[in-house]
Enzyme design. Sequence first.
Site, PDB file in Angstrom:
ATOM      1  N   ALA A  18       0.816  -1.218   0.000  1.00 44.51           N
ATOM      2  CA  ALA A  18       0.000   0.000   0.000  1.00 44.51           C
ATOM      3  C   ALA A  18       0.852   1.271   0.000  1.00 44.51           C
ATOM      4  O   ALA A  18       0.312   2.368   0.046  1.00 44.51           O
ATOM      5  CB  ALA A  18      -0.949  -0.018   1.196  1.00 44.51           C
ATOM      6  N   GLY A  19       2.179   1.105  -0.002  1.00 47.97           N
ATOM      7  CA  GLY A  19       3.044   2.290  -0.083  1.00 47.97           C
ATOM      8  C   GLY A  19       2.895   3.215   1.113  1.00 47.97           C
ATOM      9  O   GLY A  19       2.852   4.438   0.964  1.00 47.97           O
ATOM     10  N   LEU A  20       2.874   2.634   2.300  1.00 48.51           N
ATOM     11  CA  LEU A  20       2.511   3.422   3.476  1.00 48.51           C
ATOM     12  C   LEU A  20       3.673   4.151   4.149  1.00 48.51           C
ATOM     13  O   LEU A  20       3.448   5.021   4.974  1.00 48.51           O
ATOM     14  CB  LEU A  20       1.848   2.497   4.517  1.00 48.51           C
ATOM     15  CG  LEU A  20       0.557   1.815   4.057  1.00 48.51           C
ATOM     16  CD1 LEU A  20       0.071   0.846   5.128  1.00 48.51           C
ATOM     17  CD2 LEU A  20      -0.522   2.854   3.769  1.00 48.51           C
ATOM     18  N   SER A  21       4.908   3.767   3.810  1.00 48.79           N
ATOM     19  CA  SER A  21       6.040   4.290   4.595  1.00 48.79           C
ATOM     20  C   SER A  21       6.790   5.377   3.850  1.00 48.79           C
ATOM     21  O   SER A  21       7.677   5.098   3.043  1.00 48.79           O
ATOM     22  CB  SER A  21       7.003   3.144   4.933  1.00 48.79           C
ATOM     23  OG  SER A  21       6.766   2.675   6.220  1.00 48.79           O
ATOM     24  N   ARG A  22       6.481   6.613   4.177  1.00 42.19           N
ATOM     25  CA  ARG A  22       7.181   7.738   3.551  1.00 42.19           C
ATOM     26  C   ARG A  22       8.659   7.687   3.963  1.00 42.19           C
ATOM     27  O   ARG A  22       8.974   7.483   5.141  1.00 42.19           O
ATOM     28  CB  ARG A  22       6.559   9.055   4.005  1.00 42.19           C
ATOM     29  CG  ARG A  22       6.905  10.240   3.110  1.00 42.19           C
ATOM     30  CD  ARG A  22       5.905  11.357   3.310  1.00 42.19           C
ATOM     31  NE  ARG A  22       5.938  11.858   4.692  1.00 42.19           N
ATOM     32  CZ  ARG A  22       6.800  12.765   5.141  1.00 42.19           C
ATOM     33  NH1 ARG A  22       7.705  13.289   4.332  1.00 42.19           N
ATOM     34  NH2 ARG A  22       6.767  13.163   6.395  1.00 42.19           N
ATOM     35  N   ILE A  25      11.948   3.861   0.281  1.00 44.43           N
ATOM     36  CA  ILE A  25      11.850   3.944  -1.183  1.00 44.43           C
ATOM     37  C   ILE A  25      11.208   2.701  -1.794  1.00 44.43           C
ATOM     38  O   ILE A  25      10.370   2.798  -2.695  1.00 44.43           O
ATOM     39  CB  ILE A  25      13.258   4.213  -1.773  1.00 44.43           C
ATOM     40  CG1 ILE A  25      13.676   5.643  -1.355  1.00 44.43           C
ATOM     41  CG2 ILE A  25      13.276   4.075  -3.286  1.00 44.43           C
ATOM     42  CD1 ILE A  25      15.133   5.959  -1.569  1.00 44.43           C
ATOM     43  N   ASN A 100      11.791  -4.058  14.495  1.00 45.89           N
ATOM     44  CA  ASN A 100      11.095  -2.886  15.031  1.00 45.89           C
ATOM     45  C   ASN A 100      10.142  -3.244  16.174  1.00 45.89           C
ATOM     46  O   ASN A 100       9.326  -2.418  16.584  1.00 45.89           O
ATOM     47  CB  ASN A 100      10.304  -2.183  13.926  1.00 45.89           C
ATOM     48  CG  ASN A 100      11.164  -1.828  12.734  1.00 45.89           C
ATOM     49  OD1 ASN A 100      10.974  -2.340  11.637  1.00 45.89           O
ATOM     50  ND2 ASN A 100      12.145  -0.971  12.943  1.00 45.89           N
ATOM     51  N   GLU A 161      11.712   3.166  17.262  1.00 49.76           N
ATOM     52  CA  GLU A 161      11.525   2.117  16.256  1.00 49.76           C
ATOM     53  C   GLU A 161      12.279   0.847  16.623  1.00 49.76           C
ATOM     54  O   GLU A 161      12.555  -0.005  15.786  1.00 49.76           O
ATOM     55  CB  GLU A 161      11.950   2.649  14.882  1.00 49.76           C
ATOM     56  CG  GLU A 161      11.204   3.917  14.478  1.00 49.76           C
ATOM     57  CD  GLU A 161      10.021   3.692  13.532  1.00 49.76           C
ATOM     58  OE1 GLU A 161      10.049   2.747  12.750  1.00 49.76           O
ATOM     59  OE2 GLU A 161       9.048   4.488  13.606  1.00 49.76           O
ATOM     60  N   ARG A 193      12.750   8.848  12.298  1.00 45.49           N
ATOM     61  CA  ARG A 193      11.790   8.031  13.049  1.00 45.49           C
ATOM     62  C   ARG A 193      12.259   7.698  14.463  1.00 45.49           C
ATOM     63  O   ARG A 193      11.461   7.255  15.289  1.00 45.49           O
ATOM     64  CB  ARG A 193      11.474   6.764  12.230  1.00 45.49           C
ATOM     65  CG  ARG A 193      10.646   7.120  10.995  1.00 45.49           C
ATOM     66  CD  ARG A 193      10.635   6.052   9.909  1.00 45.49           C
ATOM     67  NE  ARG A 193       9.992   4.826  10.283  1.00 45.49           N
ATOM     68  CZ  ARG A 193       9.615   3.880   9.410  1.00 45.49           C
ATOM     69  NH1 ARG A 193       9.820   4.055   8.109  1.00 45.49           N
ATOM     70  NH2 ARG A 193       9.062   2.773   9.816  1.00 45.49           N
ATOM     71  N   HIS A 229      15.901   3.642   8.667  1.00 46.05           N
ATOM     72  CA  HIS A 229      16.394   3.095   9.937  1.00 46.05           C
ATOM     73  C   HIS A 229      17.913   2.939   9.813  1.00 46.05           C
ATOM     74  O   HIS A 229      18.420   2.673   8.717  1.00 46.05           O
ATOM     75  CB  HIS A 229      15.806   1.704  10.227  1.00 46.05           C
ATOM     76  CG  HIS A 229      14.353   1.697  10.563  1.00 46.05           C
ATOM     77  ND1 HIS A 229      13.467   0.780  10.048  1.00 46.05           N
ATOM     78  CD2 HIS A 229      13.627   2.486  11.387  1.00 46.05           C
ATOM     79  CE1 HIS A 229      12.257   0.998  10.534  1.00 46.05           C
ATOM     80  NE2 HIS A 229      12.315   2.035  11.341  1.00 46.05           N
ATOM     81  N   CYS A 347      15.704  -6.785   8.976  1.00 46.12           N
ATOM     82  CA  CYS A 347      14.432  -6.209   9.438  1.00 46.12           C
ATOM     83  C   CYS A 347      13.516  -7.288   9.984  1.00 46.12           C
ATOM     84  O   CYS A 347      12.715  -7.038  10.883  1.00 46.12           O
ATOM     85  CB  CYS A 347      13.675  -5.544   8.292  1.00 46.12           C
ATOM     86  SG  CYS A 347      14.518  -4.185   7.524  1.00 46.12           S
TER      87      CYS A 347
HETATM   88  O1  SUG Z   1       8.654   0.520   8.652  1.00 44.19           O
HETATM   89  N1  SUG Z   1       7.850  -1.055   5.658  1.00 44.19           N
HETATM   90  C1  SUG Z   1       8.594  -1.065   6.889  1.00 44.19           C
HETATM   91  C2  SUG Z   1       9.931  -1.720   6.696  1.00 44.19           C
HETATM   92  C3  SUG Z   1      10.639  -1.901   7.990  1.00 44.19           C
HETATM   93  C4  SUG Z   1      12.033  -2.350   7.825  1.00 44.19           C
HETATM   94  N2  SUG Z   1      12.628  -2.534   9.097  1.00 44.19           N
HETATM   95  C5  SUG Z   1      13.890  -2.277   9.397  1.00 44.19           C
HETATM   96  N3  SUG Z   1      14.653  -1.528   8.642  1.00 44.19           N
HETATM   97  N4  SUG Z   1      14.343  -2.703  10.512  1.00 44.19           N
HETATM   98  C6  SUG Z   1       8.766   0.351   7.438  1.00 44.19           C
HETATM   99  O2  SUG Z   1       9.024   1.263   6.660  1.00 44.19           O
HETATM  100  C7  SUG Z   1       5.861  -0.702   4.319  1.00 44.19           C
HETATM  101  C8  SUG Z   1       4.427  -1.067   4.440  1.00 44.19           C
HETATM  102  C9  SUG Z   1       3.602  -0.558   3.309  1.00 44.19           C
HETATM  103  O3  SUG Z   1       4.035   0.359   2.631  1.00 44.19           O
HETATM  104  O4  SUG Z   1       2.521  -1.110   3.183  1.00 44.19           O
HETATM  105  C10 SUG Z   1       6.539  -0.733   5.670  1.00 44.19           C
HETATM  106  O5  SUG Z   1       5.941  -0.469   6.665  1.00 44.19           O
END
Ligand code: SUG
Length: 416
Positions: A18-22, A25, A100, A161, A193, A229, A347
């Site tokens: 769903a591209g939720l994490s601004r 990338i 996380n 986080e 974050r 992160h 992760c």
């Molecule tokens: O928080 N992606 C996670 C990826 C987390 C990676 N964790 C570590 N680096 N430890 C985040 O950005 C994407 C979900 C979405 O876009 O639907 C997301 O949440």
Amino acid sequence: MITEINFDGIIGPSHNYAGLSRGNIASANNAGDVSQPRAAALQGIEKMRHNIALGLPQGFFMPLDRPDAPWLETLGTSLETAETHLRAQAWSASSMWAANAATVSPAPDSADGKCHLTVANLVTMPHRSHEWPGTLAQLRLAFADPAFVVHGPVPAPFGDEGAANHMRLCAGHGSPGVEIFVYGVGGGRFPARQHLDASKAIARKHRLDPARTLFIRQSDTAIQGGAFHNDVVAVANERVLFTHETAFEDREGAHAQIRAAFPEVEIVEVPASAVTLPEAIKSYLFNAQLVSLPDGAGMGLVVPTEAREMPSVWTWLEDHVAGNGPIRRLLPVDVRQSMANGGGPACLRLRVVAEPGTVDPRFMADPAKLDRIAEVVAAHWPEAIAPGDLVLPALVRDVQRARAALLDALNLSELL
Ligand code: SUG
């Protein structure tokens, strides 16, 4: 014996793009794609099998109850009526990224000789901000033994986080370590974050020795380049710190602080001239599991297969192994479904340094148990989810049943 146990988040049946994490990338680039929850979970299980075969202790965490209808209720809406972005936030399977879940301070580092865990509040991203109650319930179950102290989250607005911004250097996992908390400073296009005040609160609550606790600022360049992160640009294991040149805001100052606190450290730095920051982020070279192999076989680096496909990265790694560097083996694993949401091998796991016998055995993996988990996944996890599917009541029922079947198979139905 105290040892490092990796707890992987089992990839949940609601896994979707769903591209939720601004600022992440991969998540943005793959927004709207059709996900494959079943294949995703099986990839995660294969990674666990791979690491067990290396002789490493392995645990796991259950997926959380998604879509999170009670959370939508607190927002005055429901699965049926929610706006599209809120519905997607309720559906995210993001608890798979167990790095996380919490920050962990092993017993030898704490004044009270206990292993402390603080569940991460994840307040910066709405879709992750409602993970902590489900994660905390699980941590309290897995680590109920008096060898552990499990703390609730640092209060908002101090973003935390978890272990993704925390590294530990030590002579051996069972000896006292130096804990490094990496924080970001906001103000850029992409959010920082991890807040310094959150990191400091955790260090106090974990009763860490200030002389062996460092707070180091993540570089703005890394955050704005997509390293949301610290574990996207650095990883530590025992006396080795493996890091990209651009990881820290004040590179020389950070290295000096680390050397002063832990003189035995070996800093293995990849220069930007060999691997650019975008290449490091795309390949997830540093989002690797740097592990101590049994029987004194040195360290192995469990990298995503994407690292093998990036010529600059693979060349650097092969040169390192051919030379006399501390990484002796390169161990690629395929976690593409998670990678497409910005989650690599590191992760997907939370490192807990503890005596395995003190962990609730229901959370410990072995090959036979992984077979059982894979059977449940094959039978119940959806094959594909397109973004438009999140409105389907039948899909809600399917993912709820899938999780319930897994909890039942592992005798963990109290988490329902
Ligand atoms: O928080 N992606 C996670 C990826 C987390 C990676 N964790 C570590 N680096 N430890 C985040 O950005 C994407 C979900 C979405 O876009 O639907 C997301 O949440």
